[in-house]
Design a protein around this motif. Sequence first.
Motif, PDB file in Angstrom:
ATOM      1  N   GLN A 164       0.826  -1.205   0.000  1.00  0.00           N
ATOM      2  CA  GLN A 164       0.000   0.000   0.000  1.00  0.00           C
ATOM      3  C   GLN A 164       0.856   1.250   0.000  1.00  0.00           C
ATOM      4  O   GLN A 164       0.532   2.245  -0.661  1.00  0.00           O
ATOM      5  CB  GLN A 164      -0.938  -0.011   1.209  1.00  0.00           C
ATOM      6  CG  GLN A 164      -2.041  -1.043   1.108  1.00  0.00           C
ATOM      7  CD  GLN A 164      -2.945  -1.069   2.321  1.00  0.00           C
ATOM      8  OE1 GLN A 164      -2.489  -0.859   3.452  1.00  0.00           O
ATOM      9  NE2 GLN A 164      -4.228  -1.332   2.116  1.00  0.00           N
ATOM     10  N   LEU A 165       1.943   1.216   0.718  1.00  0.00           N
ATOM     11  CA  LEU A 165       2.883   2.338   0.707  1.00  0.00           C
ATOM     12  C   LEU A 165       3.434   2.553  -0.700  1.00  0.00           C
ATOM     13  O   LEU A 165       3.548   3.695  -1.170  1.00  0.00           O
ATOM     14  CB  LEU A 165       4.011   2.060   1.699  1.00  0.00           C
ATOM     15  CG  LEU A 165       5.028   3.160   1.936  1.00  0.00           C
ATOM     16  CD1 LEU A 165       4.365   4.408   2.525  1.00  0.00           C
ATOM     17  CD2 LEU A 165       6.135   2.656   2.873  1.00  0.00           C
ATOM     18  N   SER A 166       3.740   1.459  -1.400  1.00  0.00           N
ATOM     19  CA  SER A 166       4.249   1.547  -2.772  1.00  0.00           C
ATOM     20  C   SER A 166       3.207   2.142  -3.707  1.00  0.00           C
ATOM     21  O   SER A 166       3.545   2.916  -4.617  1.00  0.00           O
ATOM     22  CB  SER A 166       4.666   0.162  -3.268  1.00  0.00           C
ATOM     23  OG  SER A 166       5.734  -0.347  -2.500  1.00  0.00           O
ATOM     24  N   SER A 167       1.932   1.804  -3.482  1.00  0.00           N
ATOM     25  CA  SER A 167       0.870   2.374  -4.306  1.00  0.00           C
ATOM     26  C   SER A 167       0.799   3.886  -4.134  1.00  0.00           C
ATOM     27  O   SER A 167       0.607   4.636  -5.100  1.00  0.00           O
ATOM     28  CB  SER A 167      -0.476   1.744  -3.937  1.00  0.00           C
ATOM     29  OG  SER A 167      -0.506   0.375  -4.275  1.00  0.00           O
ATOM     30  N   ALA A 168       0.961   4.343  -2.901  1.00  0.00           N
ATOM     31  CA  ALA A 168       0.974   5.789  -2.650  1.00  0.00           C
ATOM     32  C   ALA A 168       2.180   6.446  -3.302  1.00  0.00           C
ATOM     33  O   ALA A 168       2.086   7.545  -3.862  1.00  0.00           O
ATOM     34  CB  ALA A 168       0.967   6.045  -1.145  1.00  0.00           C
ATOM     35  N   LEU A 169       3.310   5.763  -3.252  1.00  0.00           N
ATOM     36  CA  LEU A 169       4.539   6.300  -3.855  1.00  0.00           C
ATOM     37  C   LEU A 169       4.382   6.432  -5.366  1.00  0.00           C
ATOM     38  O   LEU A 169       4.771   7.452  -5.961  1.00  0.00           O
ATOM     39  CB  LEU A 169       5.712   5.379  -3.512  1.00  0.00           C
ATOM     40  CG  LEU A 169       7.109   5.847  -3.920  1.00  0.00           C
ATOM     41  CD1 LEU A 169       7.477   7.123  -3.183  1.00  0.00           C
ATOM     42  CD2 LEU A 169       8.130   4.756  -3.621  1.00  0.00           C
ATOM     43  N   MET A 170       3.788   5.411  -5.990  1.00  0.00           N
ATOM     44  CA  MET A 170       3.579   5.469  -7.442  1.00  0.00           C
ATOM     45  C   MET A 170       2.595   6.571  -7.806  1.00  0.00           C
ATOM     46  O   MET A 170       2.768   7.261  -8.817  1.00  0.00           O
ATOM     47  CB  MET A 170       3.083   4.115  -7.945  1.00  0.00           C
ATOM     48  CG  MET A 170       4.150   3.030  -7.946  1.00  0.00           C
ATOM     49  SD  MET A 170       3.603   1.489  -8.746  1.00  0.00           S
ATOM     50  CE  MET A 170       2.363   0.931  -7.558  1.00  0.00           C
ATOM     51  N   ALA A 171       1.576   6.751  -6.998  1.00  0.00           N
ATOM     52  CA  ALA A 171       0.613   7.814  -7.257  1.00  0.00           C
ATOM     53  C   ALA A 171       1.278   9.185  -7.147  1.00  0.00           C
ATOM     54  O   ALA A 171       0.992  10.088  -7.940  1.00  0.00           O
ATOM     55  CB  ALA A 171      -0.556   7.709  -6.279  1.00  0.00           C
ATOM     56  N   ALA A 172       2.158   9.333  -6.180  1.00  0.00           N
ATOM     57  CA  ALA A 172       2.876  10.603  -6.020  1.00  0.00           C
ATOM     58  C   ALA A 172       3.717  10.918  -7.249  1.00  0.00           C
ATOM     59  O   ALA A 172       3.751  12.064  -7.712  1.00  0.00           O
ATOM     60  CB  ALA A 172       3.750  10.542  -4.773  1.00  0.00           C
ATOM     61  N   ALA A 173       4.377   9.894  -7.784  1.00  0.00           N
ATOM     62  CA  ALA A 173       5.188  10.097  -8.981  1.00  0.00           C
ATOM     63  C   ALA A 173       4.318  10.456 -10.178  1.00  0.00           C
ATOM     64  O   ALA A 173       4.679  11.326 -10.986  1.00  0.00           O
ATOM     65  CB  ALA A 173       5.995   8.837  -9.274  1.00  0.00           C
ATOM     66  N   ALA A 174       3.152   9.810 -10.268  1.00  0.00           N
ATOM     67  CA  ALA A 174       2.282  10.028 -11.419  1.00  0.00           C
ATOM     68  C   ALA A 174       1.710  11.438 -11.446  1.00  0.00           C
ATOM     69  O   ALA A 174       1.561  12.033 -12.522  1.00  0.00           O
ATOM     70  CB  ALA A 174       1.144   9.008 -11.415  1.00  0.00           C
ATOM     71  N   CYS A 175       1.373  11.986 -10.289  1.00  0.00           N
ATOM     72  CA  CYS A 175       0.760  13.316 -10.275  1.00  0.00           C
ATOM     73  C   CYS A 175       1.714  14.401  -9.785  1.00  0.00           C
ATOM     74  O   CYS A 175       1.302  15.556  -9.627  1.00  0.00           O
ATOM     75  CB  CYS A 175      -0.527  13.316  -9.481  1.00  0.00           C
ATOM     76  SG  CYS A 175      -0.355  12.935  -7.728  1.00  0.00           S
ATOM     77  N   GLU A 176       2.943  14.005  -9.521  1.00  0.00           N
ATOM     78  CA  GLU A 176       3.992  14.954  -9.124  1.00  0.00           C
ATOM     79  C   GLU A 176       3.572  15.777  -7.906  1.00  0.00           C
ATOM     80  O   GLU A 176       3.734  16.991  -7.859  1.00  0.00           O
ATOM     81  CB  GLU A 176       4.365  15.869 -10.300  1.00  0.00           C
ATOM     82  CG  GLU A 176       4.924  15.102 -11.489  1.00  0.00           C
ATOM     83  CD  GLU A 176       5.329  16.022 -12.637  1.00  0.00           C
ATOM     84  OE1 GLU A 176       4.828  17.163 -12.680  1.00  0.00           O
ATOM     85  OE2 GLU A 176       6.152  15.591 -13.471  1.00  0.00           O
ATOM     86  N   LYS A 177       3.027  15.065  -6.927  1.00  0.00           N
ATOM     87  CA  LYS A 177       2.667  15.679  -5.653  1.00  0.00           C
ATOM     88  C   LYS A 177       3.105  14.757  -4.532  1.00  0.00           C
ATOM     89  O   LYS A 177       3.246  13.545  -4.721  1.00  0.00           O
ATOM     90  CB  LYS A 177       1.152  15.912  -5.565  1.00  0.00           C
ATOM     91  CG  LYS A 177       0.637  17.006  -6.483  1.00  0.00           C
ATOM     92  CD  LYS A 177      -0.799  17.372  -6.163  1.00  0.00           C
ATOM     93  CE  LYS A 177      -0.928  18.074  -4.822  1.00  0.00           C
ATOM     94  NZ  LYS A 177      -2.307  18.559  -4.553  1.00  0.00           N
ATOM     95  N   THR A 178       3.316  15.323  -3.363  1.00  0.00           N
ATOM     96  CA  THR A 178       3.673  14.511  -2.203  1.00  0.00           C
ATOM     97  C   THR A 178       2.442  13.781  -1.692  1.00  0.00           C
ATOM     98  O   THR A 178       1.389  14.394  -1.470  1.00  0.00           O
ATOM     99  CB  THR A 178       4.249  15.389  -1.083  1.00  0.00           C
ATOM    100  OG1 THR A 178       5.432  16.037  -1.560  1.00  0.00           O
ATOM    101  CG2 THR A 178       4.593  14.563   0.147  1.00  0.00           C
ATOM    102  N   ALA A 179       2.565  12.475  -1.522  1.00  0.00           N
ATOM    103  CA  ALA A 179       1.465  11.673  -0.994  1.00  0.00           C
ATOM    104  C   ALA A 179       1.418  11.792   0.520  1.00  0.00           C
ATOM    105  O   ALA A 179       2.438  11.609   1.197  1.00  0.00           O
ATOM    106  CB  ALA A 179       1.638  10.215  -1.404  1.00  0.00           C
TER     107      ALA A 179
END
Length: 378
Positions: free
Chosen positions: A108-123
């Motif tokens: 789940q942490l990795s999913s948040a990390l990937m989302a942060a990279a995709a939208c260029e925002k801090t998760a």
Amino acid sequence: MIDPRTASATIDTDALRHNIDAIAHHVAPAQVMAVVKADGYGHGAVTCARVAREAGAPWLGIATIGEALVLREAGDTGPILSWLHGPEEDYEPAVADGIDVTAGTVDQLSSALMAAAACEKTARVQLELDSGMRRAGSDPAEWDHLCRAALECEQTGAVKITGIWSHLATADEPDHPATQKQADAFADAVAHARSVGLEPEIVHLANSAAALGHPELHHDAVRLGIAMYGIDPGDGCATRAGVELLPAMRLRAQLAAVRHVNEGDGVSYGHSWIAPHDTTLGLVPLGYADGILRAASGRVKVRVGNRTVPIVGRVCMDQFMIDLGPDAPDAVGDEVTLFGAVDGPRAEDWAEGCDTIGYEIVSRIGGRVPRVLEDGDE
């Protein structure tokens, strides 16, 4: 949708404000996280979120990302925590909208990390510990691994660990030993996370029952769920805490029909109730499709005028019958209160009669029952 004149759930926003304020004072200096999941326990999530913010709640709690996005679309800009995420959940909309997501596993942490990279925002991520509920959250044996992985993610700037939390299983039972065991496990986990180098903004463990009955477990915030809606989370929790709760939902309907039946007449499906004498029945136009538990058949009373009368026969999909009595003065159009009036019945009475909890009684009220706001400020 049912015509609101025929039946409706009246939502008393003044009662919501009262409950939030009363518990906020009770738990101060801890903050309040107002939990508005499941469409605000059936009361309307957007309305309840608005009232909670107006009452000073700095946090909102919600189950799913989709629920959180509805609040953002309605204009809420404050901190929101979501905590129930499927294995293929797309975290990107939540990260993009600044919604805190929960991680109880490295995946789940990795999913948040990937989302942060995709939208260029801090998760914004909160870590959840399974302290003994055995439901969701990190197994204690995996906690160190999760904390260290979270620190690594945080050091990249892609993730901010905003909170650490867990959930209690038995806080509504004052002397249950599991509560202290969970409290100890949680305290150890928080201490360990800090020793690793994490600095969460908020630490929270207490639900409504613990907010009322376990001041030692308040930490930085309490998650105010069912008590916000004026329903006691356990047998006498609010009374023992000296906190008055006011019901926020009143479920009412008009009598749609009134008819005489003779002694020996069978009523509703299966003729499970046979009239023991000549009497008058009233038809209430709500049923199990609207959240009226079929288990209420013959076991729950409603209020008509200044008296309570029983449900008789089986609750049907769209309607149920009540025994008004042999010399009933009632007529079509008269008001019936199922629960939520000051003088009863209460949702807790329905829960007792149906062998369930007040949470289920209010959260099951269906979408075709209109919600009508009663707001002293409007």
